[in-house]
Design a protein around this motif. Structure first.
Motif, PDB file in Angstrom:
ATOM      1  N   GLN A 158      54.578  70.461  53.160  1.00 50.70           N
ATOM      2  CA  GLN A 158      53.784  69.474  53.109  1.00 50.70           C
ATOM      3  C   GLN A 158      54.020  68.311  53.594  1.00 50.70           C
ATOM      4  O   GLN A 158      53.647  67.541  54.522  1.00 50.70           O
ATOM      5  N   ASP A 159      55.665  67.900  53.448  1.00 55.55           N
ATOM      6  CA  ASP A 159      56.155  66.565  54.122  1.00 55.55           C
ATOM      7  C   ASP A 159      57.558  66.585  53.732  1.00 55.55           C
ATOM      8  O   ASP A 159      58.209  67.376  52.820  1.00 55.55           O
ATOM      9  N   SER A 160      58.191  65.700  54.403  1.00 53.62           N
ATOM     10  CA  SER A 160      59.450  65.495  53.842  1.00 53.62           C
ATOM     11  C   SER A 160      59.653  63.867  53.131  1.00 53.62           C
ATOM     12  O   SER A 160      59.090  63.033  53.830  1.00 53.62           O
ATOM     13  N   VAL A 161      60.468  63.613  52.295  1.00 51.45           N
ATOM     14  CA  VAL A 161      60.590  62.469  51.765  1.00 51.45           C
ATOM     15  C   VAL A 161      62.182  61.949  51.577  1.00 51.45           C
ATOM     16  O   VAL A 161      62.843  62.978  51.484  1.00 51.45           O
ATOM     17  N   MET A 162      62.436  60.522  51.277  1.00 48.92           N
ATOM     18  CA  MET A 162      63.712  60.444  51.474  1.00 48.92           C
ATOM     19  C   MET A 162      64.244  60.035  49.899  1.00 48.92           C
ATOM     20  O   MET A 162      63.299  59.651  49.292  1.00 48.92           O
ATOM     21  N   ASN A 163      65.109  60.481  49.427  1.00 45.19           N
ATOM     22  CA  ASN A 163      65.583  60.389  48.139  1.00 45.19           C
ATOM     23  C   ASN A 163      66.551  59.234  48.065  1.00 45.19           C
ATOM     24  O   ASN A 163      67.407  59.650  48.688  1.00 45.19           O
ATOM     25  N   GLU A 164      66.326  58.309  47.140  1.00 42.34           N
ATOM     26  CA  GLU A 164      67.090  57.361  47.160  1.00 42.34           C
ATOM     27  C   GLU A 164      68.526  57.684  47.093  1.00 42.34           C
ATOM     28  O   GLU A 164      69.072  58.541  46.109  1.00 42.34           O
ATOM     29  N   GLY A 165      69.642  57.189  47.924  1.00 43.94           N
ATOM     30  CA  GLY A 165      71.292  57.620  47.598  1.00 43.94           C
ATOM     31  C   GLY A 165      71.586  58.871  48.521  1.00 43.94           C
ATOM     32  O   GLY A 165      72.765  59.183  48.274  1.00 43.94           O
ATOM     33  N   ARG A 166      70.558  59.447  49.168  1.00 42.17           N
ATOM     34  CA  ARG A 166      70.927  60.633  49.785  1.00 42.17           C
ATOM     35  C   ARG A 166      70.568  60.341  51.395  1.00 42.17           C
ATOM     36  O   ARG A 166      69.772  59.563  51.729  1.00 42.17           O
ATOM     37  N   GLU A 167      71.311  61.078  52.108  1.00 32.11           N
ATOM     38  CA  GLU A 167      71.147  60.985  53.800  1.00 32.11           C
ATOM     39  C   GLU A 167      70.405  61.679  54.218  1.00 32.11           C
ATOM     40  O   GLU A 167      69.889  61.423  55.475  1.00 32.11           O
TER      41      GLU A 167
END
Length: 184
Positions: A158-167
């Protein structure tokens, strides 16, 4: 992989030694953090934690922020725990972004044997029987092994999302539960 040698079993309070040996392979300081939903349950003996994990299937005694969830352990014919998998029956807002319906782990000494694929296919069939049409599966963008498992089971990116606090971004994939019986 000989599937006759594997059993997906319910967690059992009498199997603490087997479970902790599994956790130790991951180098977890606390013994259970990060190895399935049991790591999210605070306090109590191991047997009490397992009782709470099993109650979570019915949505009973849910810790704050958690959803109903079923957990299983994968055990080989030597009585060794080689994997764990959780099926979340519904998605919270956070799970929809970063956790998905399914979480699994395979003992480091048993990776590359298609155990994760076996567990995911079994859980897809269980989810289908529960009336769940599709599952959201997530993994870190740099987790190539998990991406291969998801693709083998029919996952559609589907997609990629940035998780807060993760690189590293989290990839989100959807799998149709009907595909559980179509995979070889």
């Amino acid at each position: 992989m000989n599937e006759d040698e594997l059993k997906l079993i319910n967690p059992d309070g009498g199997m603490a030694e087997m479970f902790y040996a599994f956790c130790k392979a991951f180098g977890e300081v606390s013994g259970i953090a990060g190895v399935g939903v049991i790591g999210l349950i605070e306090g109590g003996s191991f047997a009490e934690k397992i009782e709470r994990v099993l109650a979570m299937r019915e949505g009973k005694d849910l810790p704050a922020g958690l959803v109903p969830c079923s957990s299983w352990w994968l055990v080989n014919d030597c009585g060794e725990m080689v994997g764990t998998i959780d099926l979340r029956h519904e998605l919270s807002e956070r799970l929809e972004m970063y956790g998905g319906h399914v979480g699994y782990a395979v003992h480091p000494d048993h990776r590359g044997k298609e155990y994760a694929t076996y567990m995911l296919r079994e859980v897809m069939a269980i989810a289908k029987a529960k009336g769940m049409g599709q599952l959201l599966i997530t993994c870190d963008e740099d987790n190539v092994a998990s991406q291969k498992v998801i693709k083998k089971c029919g996952g559609e990116y589907q997609d990629s999302v940035m998780n807060e606090g993760r690189e590293v971004p989290t990839q989100r994939w959807w799998i149709e539960c009907d595909q559980a019986s179509n995979q070889v």
